[in-house]
Write an enzyme that holds these catalytic residues in place. Structure first.
Site, mmCIF file in Angstrom:
data_model
loop_
_atom_site.group_PDB
_atom_site.id
_atom_site.type_symbol
_atom_site.label_atom_id
_atom_site.label_comp_id
_atom_site.label_asym_id
_atom_site.label_seq_id
_atom_site.Cartn_x
_atom_site.Cartn_y
_atom_site.Cartn_z
ATOM 1 N N LYS A 1 0.841 -1.213 0.000
ATOM 2 C CA LYS A 1 0.000 0.000 0.000
ATOM 3 C C LYS A 1 0.872 1.258 0.000
ATOM 4 O O LYS A 1 2.046 1.194 0.360
ATOM 5 C CB LYS A 1 -0.960 -0.021 1.180
ATOM 6 C CG LYS A 1 -0.347 -0.508 2.481
ATOM 7 C CD LYS A 1 -1.428 -0.930 3.468
ATOM 8 C CE LYS A 1 -0.819 -1.732 4.606
ATOM 9 N NZ LYS A 1 -1.776 -2.336 5.491
ATOM 10 N N ARG B 1 -6.508 -9.720 15.261
ATOM 11 C CA ARG B 1 -7.500 -8.909 15.988
ATOM 12 C C ARG B 1 -8.874 -9.557 15.960
ATOM 13 O O ARG B 1 -9.658 -9.410 16.873
ATOM 14 C CB ARG B 1 -7.594 -7.511 15.363
ATOM 15 C CG ARG B 1 -6.353 -6.674 15.552
ATOM 16 C CD ARG B 1 -6.333 -5.537 14.583
ATOM 17 N NE ARG B 1 -6.324 -6.034 13.220
ATOM 18 C CZ ARG B 1 -6.477 -5.295 12.149
ATOM 19 N NH1 ARG B 1 -6.697 -4.001 12.262
ATOM 20 N NH2 ARG B 1 -6.434 -5.829 10.940
ATOM 21 N N SER C 1 -4.790 1.117 11.252
ATOM 22 C CA SER C 1 -4.139 2.393 10.935
ATOM 23 C C SER C 1 -4.971 3.214 9.951
ATOM 24 O O SER C 1 -5.069 4.429 10.083
ATOM 25 C CB SER C 1 -2.749 2.139 10.353
ATOM 26 O OG SER C 1 -1.949 1.506 11.313
HETATM 27 N N1 COA Z 1 -3.420 -3.150 16.299
HETATM 28 C C1 COA Z 1 -3.874 -2.279 15.438
HETATM 29 N N2 COA Z 1 -3.874 -2.476 14.103
HETATM 30 C C2 COA Z 1 -3.372 -3.623 13.662
HETATM 31 C C3 COA Z 1 -2.884 -4.605 14.515
HETATM 32 C C4 COA Z 1 -2.923 -4.335 15.905
HETATM 33 N N3 COA Z 1 -2.470 -5.196 16.816
HETATM 34 N N4 COA Z 1 -2.469 -5.640 13.773
HETATM 35 C C5 COA Z 1 -2.695 -5.316 12.505
HETATM 36 N N5 COA Z 1 -3.254 -4.102 12.417
HETATM 37 C C6 COA Z 1 -3.716 -3.422 11.212
HETATM 38 C C7 COA Z 1 -2.729 -2.467 10.644
HETATM 39 O O1 COA Z 1 -2.868 -1.182 11.192
HETATM 40 C C8 COA Z 1 -3.089 -2.493 9.188
HETATM 41 O O2 COA Z 1 -4.202 -1.671 8.983
HETATM 42 P P1 COA Z 1 -4.375 -0.838 7.650
HETATM 43 O O3 COA Z 1 -4.388 -1.826 6.527
HETATM 44 O O4 COA Z 1 -5.652 -0.171 7.893
HETATM 45 O O5 COA Z 1 -3.204 0.092 7.569
HETATM 46 C C9 COA Z 1 -3.522 -3.923 8.967
HETATM 47 O O6 COA Z 1 -3.916 -4.402 10.205
HETATM 48 C C10 COA Z 1 -2.446 -4.845 8.511
HETATM 49 O O7 COA Z 1 -1.298 -4.169 8.353
HETATM 50 P P2 COA Z 1 0.090 -4.433 9.044
HETATM 51 O O8 COA Z 1 -0.008 -5.193 10.304
HETATM 52 O O9 COA Z 1 0.819 -3.143 9.048
HETATM 53 O O10 COA Z 1 0.724 -5.389 8.112
HETATM 54 P P3 COA Z 1 0.773 -5.214 6.616
HETATM 55 O O11 COA Z 1 -0.229 -6.164 6.109
HETATM 56 O O12 COA Z 1 0.714 -3.809 6.171
HETATM 57 O O13 COA Z 1 2.261 -5.732 6.434
HETATM 58 C C11 COA Z 1 3.975 -7.128 5.658
HETATM 59 C C12 COA Z 1 2.488 -6.809 5.674
HETATM 60 C C13 COA Z 1 4.829 -5.890 5.541
HETATM 61 C C14 COA Z 1 4.336 -7.876 6.919
HETATM 62 C C15 COA Z 1 4.145 -8.045 4.447
HETATM 63 O O14 COA Z 1 3.631 -7.393 3.324
HETATM 64 C C16 COA Z 1 5.588 -8.378 4.188
HETATM 65 O O15 COA Z 1 6.133 -9.246 4.837
HETATM 66 N N6 COA Z 1 6.227 -7.689 3.219
HETATM 67 C C17 COA Z 1 7.622 -7.894 2.878
HETATM 68 C C18 COA Z 1 7.761 -8.558 1.522
HETATM 69 C C19 COA Z 1 7.575 -10.042 1.636
HETATM 70 O O16 COA Z 1 8.289 -10.738 2.312
HETATM 71 N N7 COA Z 1 6.593 -10.536 0.884
HETATM 72 C C20 COA Z 1 6.251 -11.928 0.843
HETATM 73 C C21 COA Z 1 5.292 -12.288 1.924
HETATM 74 S S1 COA Z 1 4.912 -13.999 1.854
#
Ligand code: COA
Length: 159
Positions: free
Chosen positions: A42, A91, A129
């Site tokens: 994103k 969550r 977020s």
């Molecule tokens: N409290 C509040 N919010 C939470 C939460 C918690 N405990 N846990 C998750 N969330 C929310 C986040 O705020 C986010 O919300 P949003 O989408 O509204 O911004 C959502 O849940 C999930 O986001 P986040 O936890 O930040 O993870 P992500 O999905 O953005 O991150 C990565 C994903 C970065 C871990 C993943 O894309 C990654 O590993 N990337 C690296 C590249 C890679 O290895 N790719 C292959 C993967 S197999």
């Protein structure tokens, strides 16, 4: 070998829900590495430097927490950091499909790295977020969801 866990995410910005998860993890692991994706799927509102700074503010009280960014595959970064555990938050049931897929793919890429799930305290189970950003942009009070300094940064950035 130090007992380390990596907690990856976009953290745009870090919320009290994320911090709650980190707090729980600090009790289980010697070291918790909060790893901010430099180029997540994103488009973040905050720059990487801003996201790092906000995470440092929110997690300042923990001396066994390291905050850093990573580019590329998460499992490669886990290897570099010598962490055998990837930590993710669940969550609600709705998180499960995506998290199960992510954990499965990471296991295929690195069978020696385990994904561990923690649940945040109940009052944080609805926070995300993007909802926090939306509420702040529309003038709502996000104090219950983010650190005061992050609330102020959200107001400055989005209004
Ligand atoms: N409290 C509040 N919010 C939470 C939460 C918690 N405990 N846990 C998750 N969330 C929310 C986040 O705020 C986010 O919300 P949003 O989408 O509204 O911004 C959502 O849940 C999930 O986001 P986040 O936890 O930040 O993870 P992500 O999905 O953005 O991150 C990565 C994903 C970065 C871990 C993943 O894309 C990654 O590993 N990337 C690296 C590249 C890679 O290895 N790719 C292959 C993967 S197999």
């Amino acid at each position: 070998m130090t007992n380390k866990a990596i907690y990856p995410g976009t953290f745009d910005p870090i919320t009290r829900g994320h911090s709650d998860l980190v707090k729980r993890a600090t009790r289980l692991f010697d070291r918790v590495i909060v790893a901010l994706a430099a180029k997540p799927g994103k488009q973040p509102v905050f720059t990487l430097e801003e996201r790092l700074e906000l995470a440092r503010t929110a997690l300042a009280e923990y001396d066994n927490v390291e905050i850093c960014s990573f580019d590329g595959l998460l499992v490669e970064f886990a290897r570099i950091k010598q962490a055998r555990v990837i930590l993710r938050g669940l969550r609600a049931v709705s998180d499960f499909d995506y998290e199960f897929q992510l954990a499965g793919m990471n296991r295929k890429l690195a069978p020696d790295v385990e994904t561990l799930f923690l649940t945040p305290a109940e009052q944080y189970s609805n926070i995300s977020s993007s909802l926090v950003r939306e509420i702040a942009a529309l003038g709502g009070d996000v104090t219950p969801f983010v650190h005061e300094k992050i609330r102020d940064e959200l107001t400055r950035k989005l209004r």
